[in-house]
Design a protein around this motif. Sequence first.
Motif, PDB file in Angstrom:
ATOM      1  N   LEU A 460       9.971   3.315   0.888  1.00 20.13           N
ATOM      2  CA  LEU A 460       9.311   3.072   2.169  1.00 20.13           C
ATOM      3  C   LEU A 460       8.961   1.597   2.348  1.00 20.13           C
ATOM      4  O   LEU A 460       9.083   1.047   3.446  1.00 20.13           O
ATOM      5  CB  LEU A 460       8.049   3.936   2.268  1.00 20.13           C
ATOM      6  N   THR A 461       8.532   0.943   1.282  1.00 23.60           N
ATOM      7  CA  THR A 461       8.042  -0.433   1.397  1.00 23.60           C
ATOM      8  C   THR A 461       9.096  -1.480   1.067  1.00 23.60           C
ATOM      9  O   THR A 461       8.791  -2.678   1.087  1.00 23.60           O
ATOM     10  CB  THR A 461       6.826  -0.627   0.473  1.00 23.60           C
ATOM     11  N   ASP A 463      11.525  -4.293   1.323  1.00 28.75           N
ATOM     12  CA  ASP A 463      11.535  -5.269   2.414  1.00 28.75           C
ATOM     13  C   ASP A 463      12.071  -6.599   1.897  1.00 28.75           C
ATOM     14  O   ASP A 463      11.991  -6.906   0.715  1.00 28.75           O
ATOM     15  CB  ASP A 463      10.109  -5.451   2.960  1.00 28.75           C
ATOM     16  N   ASN A 538      16.401   8.109   5.994  1.00 29.04           N
ATOM     17  CA  ASN A 538      15.368   8.948   6.594  1.00 29.04           C
ATOM     18  C   ASN A 538      14.399   9.384   5.505  1.00 29.04           C
ATOM     19  O   ASN A 538      14.762  10.115   4.587  1.00 29.04           O
ATOM     20  CB  ASN A 538      15.995  10.177   7.259  1.00 29.04           C
ATOM     21  N   TRP A 587      10.090   8.457   8.709  1.00 28.82           N
ATOM     22  CA  TRP A 587      10.216   7.007   8.752  1.00 28.82           C
ATOM     23  C   TRP A 587      11.694   6.679   8.644  1.00 28.82           C
ATOM     24  O   TRP A 587      12.339   7.014   7.639  1.00 28.82           O
ATOM     25  CB  TRP A 587       9.442   6.354   7.612  1.00 28.82           C
ATOM     26  N   LYS A 589      14.426   4.120   7.953  1.00 28.56           N
ATOM     27  CA  LYS A 589      14.504   2.838   7.257  1.00 28.56           C
ATOM     28  C   LYS A 589      15.915   2.278   7.438  1.00 28.56           C
ATOM     29  O   LYS A 589      16.887   2.795   6.883  1.00 28.56           O
ATOM     30  CB  LYS A 589      14.217   3.043   5.772  1.00 28.56           C
ATOM     31  N   ILE A 591      18.645  -0.429   6.689  1.00 26.41           N
ATOM     32  CA  ILE A 591      19.004  -1.460   5.721  1.00 26.41           C
ATOM     33  C   ILE A 591      20.282  -2.121   6.221  1.00 26.41           C
ATOM     34  O   ILE A 591      21.280  -1.452   6.494  1.00 26.41           O
ATOM     35  CB  ILE A 591      19.200  -0.861   4.322  1.00 26.41           C
ATOM     36  N   THR A 651      15.598  -5.263   5.999  1.00 29.80           N
ATOM     37  CA  THR A 651      15.230  -3.880   6.318  1.00 29.80           C
ATOM     38  C   THR A 651      14.313  -3.856   7.539  1.00 29.80           C
ATOM     39  O   THR A 651      13.710  -4.865   7.908  1.00 29.80           O
ATOM     40  CB  THR A 651      14.492  -3.188   5.149  1.00 29.80           C
ATOM     41  N   ARG A 652      14.242  -2.685   8.126  1.00 31.43           N
ATOM     42  CA  ARG A 652      13.283  -2.446   9.208  1.00 31.43           C
ATOM     43  C   ARG A 652      12.881  -0.982   9.153  1.00 31.43           C
ATOM     44  O   ARG A 652      13.730  -0.120   8.889  1.00 31.43           O
ATOM     45  CB  ARG A 652      13.903  -2.766  10.572  1.00 31.43           C
ATOM     46  N   THR A 653      11.607  -0.688   9.394  1.00 34.68           N
ATOM     47  CA  THR A 653      11.098   0.677   9.327  1.00 34.68           C
ATOM     48  C   THR A 653      10.583   1.103  10.696  1.00 34.68           C
ATOM     49  O   THR A 653       9.799   0.372  11.321  1.00 34.68           O
ATOM     50  CB  THR A 653       9.976   0.799   8.283  1.00 34.68           C
TER      51      THR A 653
END
Length: 668
Positions: A460-461, A463, A538, A587, A589, A591, A651-653
Amino acid sequence: MGTVYALFAGIDDYPIELRRLRGAVNDVEAAARLLADLGDGAFEPLLLRNDEATTEAVVTAVRDHLGAAGPGDTALFWFSGHGTDYEAVLPLHRRTEATGRYQALVCADSTREGGRPLVDKELGALLDSVAARGAHVAAVLDCCFSGGATRRPAPPDHTARYAPPAAWWGEPRGEQRAAGATGAPAGRHVLLAAGRLNQLSYERDFDGVPYGVFTHALLEALRAAGPGATYRDLLAAAHCRVQTERADQHPVLFPPEPGGIADQPFLGGAVTRTRGPHLLRNGPYGWEVDCGRVHGLRDDGPGAAEFTVTAPGAAPRVVRARAVHADRTEVAPAGWEPDRRQVYPVALSALALPPTRVRVETPDASSAARRAAGLVREALGSAGPDGAPTPLLRLVDDPGPAPGHLLRVVVSPTPGTGLGAAVLRRDGSAAVPPLRLGGPEDARQVADCLHHLARWHQLLTLDNPASPLTDLVRVEILPWTYDGPWSSDGPSPILPDGSGEIVCRYGASPSGRPREPWLSIRLHNRSPTRTLWCVLLNLTDSYAAHTGLYPGHFIGPGRTGFALDDRPVALTVPARRARPGAEVRDWLKLIVAEGEVNTVPFHLPPWDPHGSDDRGTRRAAPDGLLRLAPPGHGDRDMGETRAQGPGQWTTRTIPLRTVIPAQDPAHG
């Protein structure tokens, strides 16, 4: 094992206006000989050489010869010759082909007046129709899939297998996969391709005999492989052999999802147990593992990561990081010498990532609660390889105000069930339902849960905020419609609310019952010049992760990729939670990289304390060995693109919340 039906098509003698090949017929003849020698069952080969391999002859042979394979049998299609690509013709294909081009095999008559190539969409449908009848289906393609690559001349000792498109080629013919359908394909096949999209594949002389570089590497990998070698194992070994010959040719495995057909033994068999998300291989720069910074490793110099071979029954064998790159980690074996011909499954056993801090609390001062808390600490202290602590978790007595991921384990009496463990976030909210804590086995389950949550949180984190690729790919989430070619005049994207989440609500069906929202998810490459590789991860609120929405493809400059090949993405609240006012969270994500990355580590099953698990095996496995589950969806592409590795990445969430309104939506 049933019968292996094999179709081999090799073409050297192309029309004079094309570069004639020398090794394609050698490829298929050598492959047929080797498979006949290795097989332990019935083998039914059909070879089409040169003028025999017209487009219609190949199509007919796939339907009739490979189509004879039934349940328990295997069908193999092996093509060596020229490949090509050309501009997509149909509006529907321009919409769903993220690069805007078809990829195709150039058959013996394809460039003659009125001839046609065998386009990937038609070939894929033909092979999947064989798979739909119960056969195990595989394809090996040793040809180019690049148009712009003809601007790079081949070196004198290498011949490129590329043919420029003919002016009269139009839309694909025959049966094709339907875009926009809501159902999954009835059958799937596995593809081993010589190179990515927009990339040449080559042939050259080996000991005086010409072969395709990929075919030669794959046949060598087959000879060296032990029983039960999977497609993933063979592709990894062949990839390393090809890279020693051609740094700009990267073989491709598709579909790559873990636990699926890519992890079956070559030419069929039961799905093998997932042994680990990473592979140790000998590449052009020495020993390397196929993960790097894009998978969350930190480049902290030598010793930043450690990997352990996961072969069952083998003594622990470790390799240690020398240098961490974007997509790979150069490693040095620690006290052992790997076989350069082999590929080894490895698991991440030590990594330089901030661990999740864990505090075990006992508000209840009873001796039973203190003993139970001690069991949890002991389980955490032996949750890593060889009974050592895991670097994913760190026990702390006083977390203080330090930033980072924190989980609290509160041990206290639970009404009617004795002692229990509540796993809480920093703010005191429950991360999972309370866990029973009656003995050492329950304490190990608590440790398993914490390990799973820590790995999910790392995904999740993940980045890389300083990347120059930031904001080059835009994720658009829209209400799903299908009324012809996509245009900017369609529905507007759904915008985040004040909390930054995209909220999607159930509506009313014609029967008046709540109906889940259907979405179209689009990935738009805003760069005017860069072709970028994208995967959409996902992450769910059940602590699962998969890449089924967009499993990893290249998107051309200014072009758009569609999740599920532009089939609707249905957001549903699980039946056990479906009630007015219920909601679930996802969430998404994104990439983005300059070249493709290994997606296997981006998969986690949901956390389920009541499911059939293997906690004992999980305790004994090295750290980072993820228990993976295949995604529910996927789609096929005949290769991937561009010559370089991932290089830069970002990345972007996007937080997503699905809600069943508390009030009946039919009465607003």
